[in-house]
Scaffold this motif. Structure first.
Motif, PDB file in Angstrom:
ATOM      1  N   MET A   1       0.842  -1.192   0.000  1.00 23.81           N
ATOM      2  CA  MET A   1       0.000   0.000   0.000  1.00 23.81           C
ATOM      3  C   MET A   1       0.880   1.245   0.000  1.00 23.81           C
ATOM      4  SD  MET A   1      -2.778   1.108   2.883  1.00 23.81           S
ATOM      5  CE  MET A   1      -3.588  -0.485   2.736  1.00 23.81           C
ATOM      6  N   LYS A   2       0.603   2.168  -0.908  1.00 32.19           N
ATOM      7  CA  LYS A   2       1.391   3.377  -0.989  1.00 32.19           C
ATOM      8  C   LYS A   2       0.876   4.403   0.008  1.00 32.19           C
ATOM      9  CE  LYS A   2       2.994   3.046  -5.755  1.00 32.19           C
ATOM     10  NZ  LYS A   2       3.182   3.789  -7.021  1.00 32.19           N
ATOM     11  N   ASP A   3       1.791   5.309   0.430  1.00 29.60           N
ATOM     12  CA  ASP A   3       1.373   6.388   1.304  1.00 29.60           C
ATOM     13  C   ASP A   3       0.381   7.281   0.564  1.00 29.60           C
ATOM     14  OD1 ASP A   3       3.038   5.471   3.258  1.00 29.60           O
ATOM     15  OD2 ASP A   3       4.701   6.789   2.709  1.00 29.60           O
ATOM     16  N   SER A   4      -0.617   7.754   1.282  1.00 28.45           N
ATOM     17  CA  SER A   4      -1.606   8.629   0.674  1.00 28.45           C
ATOM     18  C   SER A   4      -1.029  10.020   0.474  1.00 28.45           C
ATOM     19  CB  SER A   4      -2.849   8.717   1.568  1.00 28.45           C
ATOM     20  OG  SER A   4      -3.433   7.464   1.713  1.00 28.45           O
ATOM     21  N   GLN A   5      -1.370  10.633  -0.625  1.00 29.87           N
ATOM     22  CA  GLN A   5      -0.990  12.008  -0.883  1.00 29.87           C
ATOM     23  C   GLN A   5      -2.081  12.881  -0.280  1.00 29.87           C
ATOM     24  OE1 GLN A   5      -0.570  12.146  -5.103  1.00 29.87           O
ATOM     25  NE2 GLN A   5       1.086  10.653  -5.140  1.00 29.87           N
ATOM     26  N   PHE A  23      -3.780   3.549  -4.404  1.00 34.82           N
ATOM     27  CA  PHE A  23      -3.834   3.376  -2.944  1.00 34.82           C
ATOM     28  C   PHE A  23      -3.459   1.941  -2.588  1.00 34.82           C
ATOM     29  CE2 PHE A  23      -6.107   2.436   1.021  1.00 34.82           C
ATOM     30  CZ  PHE A  23      -5.566   3.420   1.833  1.00 34.82           C
ATOM     31  N   LEU A  24      -3.929   1.009  -3.415  1.00 29.54           N
ATOM     32  CA  LEU A  24      -3.475  -0.378  -3.354  1.00 29.54           C
ATOM     33  C   LEU A  24      -2.776  -0.711  -4.668  1.00 29.54           C
ATOM     34  CD1 LEU A  24      -6.474  -2.408  -1.834  1.00 29.54           C
ATOM     35  CD2 LEU A  24      -4.543  -1.367  -0.643  1.00 29.54           C
ATOM     36  N   SER A  25      -1.798  -1.582  -4.595  1.00 32.24           N
ATOM     37  CA  SER A  25      -1.123  -2.057  -5.795  1.00 32.24           C
ATOM     38  C   SER A  25      -2.013  -3.052  -6.531  1.00 32.24           C
ATOM     39  CB  SER A  25       0.203  -2.718  -5.430  1.00 32.24           C
ATOM     40  OG  SER A  25      -0.038  -3.929  -4.722  1.00 32.24           O
ATOM     41  N   HIS A  26      -1.664  -3.353  -7.776  1.00 36.99           N
ATOM     42  CA  HIS A  26      -2.409  -4.366  -8.530  1.00 36.99           C
ATOM     43  C   HIS A  26      -2.337  -5.718  -7.813  1.00 36.99           C
ATOM     44  CE1 HIS A  26      -3.339  -2.470 -12.560  1.00 36.99           C
ATOM     45  NE2 HIS A  26      -2.749  -1.493 -11.884  1.00 36.99           N
ATOM     46  N   LYS A  27      -1.202  -6.010  -7.241  1.00 31.93           N
ATOM     47  CA  LYS A  27      -1.039  -7.279  -6.525  1.00 31.93           C
ATOM     48  C   LYS A  27      -1.966  -7.343  -5.311  1.00 31.93           C
ATOM     49  CE  LYS A  27       2.443 -10.275  -4.370  1.00 31.93           C
ATOM     50  NZ  LYS A  27       3.892 -10.421  -4.026  1.00 31.93           N
TER      51      LYS A  27
END
Length: 244
Positions: A1-5, A23-27
């Motif tokens: 999960m990437k940090d939210s901007q 927000f979530l990766s494809h995986k």
């Protein structure tokens, strides 16, 4: 999960919504889709169809009670998104006390749609897990005229119905259209943003997670009727409890 901007609370209040790509990766999306598939292979889920004009309700749903007991990974995600929302709004919102409503999985097959409506709760987050043709959400942020002392009155219902008319939407609202994309998170002021889902136009199902939040001890006059209407395939009077 990437940090939210994270945008500022002031920007969210003015815009009425916040969008976070990846927000979530494809995986991560694929993993959640597999959990949903696994559940569906062992269990039937209700199909909701209500012949509302001009856009019917037509979708399958896995409600919050099932998610909490059977798919804890999505329940955990519901709690994680709560932190994002509180950062975005600079306020303390909470998961709904009504577990059935708080976190849902909506599955929309070809031709499926979701009627024009406002949410009962203050903040709604939509997390898309896959890409499909059609199935766009069309919404008008911060559009609703709310009567603070008569929020559930007949007069409020009249105003809501008038604002749904195409002429009023296109004259007085700011139209936003979002296409389903894996990992896309949309956060909006759900009780102020008029929104609907356009028909899915391909055979692949549109799958997204719907997460609802509000202030502590929020209550809703039409809770029981609306829950049956939205989360059960039971026959009901063909009248939307939000606008009856």
């Amino acid at each position: 999960m990437k940090d939210s901007q994270i945008t500022s609370a002031e920007e969210f209040q003015i815009a009425g919504y916040f969008l976070q790509e990846n927000f979530l990766s494809h995986k991560e999306c694929d993993s959640l889709l597999q959990l949903i598939t696994d559940y569906r292979q062992k269990n039937s889920i209700p199909k909701i169809y209500r012949n509302i004009k001009p856009i019917p309700l037509s979708y399958f749903v896995i409600d919050g009670k099932i998610i909490k007991s059977q798919i804890p990974e999505i329940q955990k995600l519901y709690e994680t998104v709560n932190l994002v929302i509180n950062n975005v709004t600079n306020r303390q919102f909470f998961p709904l006390n009504d577990i059935q409503v708080g976190c849902n999985i909506n599955i929309t097959e070809k031709g499926g749609t979701y009627r024009w409506h406002y949410d009962r709760n203050a903040i709604t987050a939509l997390l898309y897990l896959n890409k499909v043709d059609g199935g766009e959400i069309e919404f008008y942020p911060n559009y609703r005229i709310i009567l603070p002392k008569a929020k559930f009155s007949r007069f409020q219902n009249v105003i809501d119905r008038v604002q749904q008319l195409s002429f009023f939407r296109h004259t007085f609202g700011k139209q936003i259209i979002i296409k389903p994309q894996p990992g896309l998170l949309l956060v909006m002021a759900g009780n102020k943003s008029l929104h609907s889902v356009r028909p899915v136009t391909e055979s692949r199902e549109r799958i997204n997670i719907v997460m609802a939040y509000d202030l502590p001890n929020a209550s809703f006059v039409v809770k029981d009727q609306l829950n049956t209407y939205l989360y059960s395939s039971e026959d009901v009077l063909n009248t939307d409890p939000n606008y009856s």
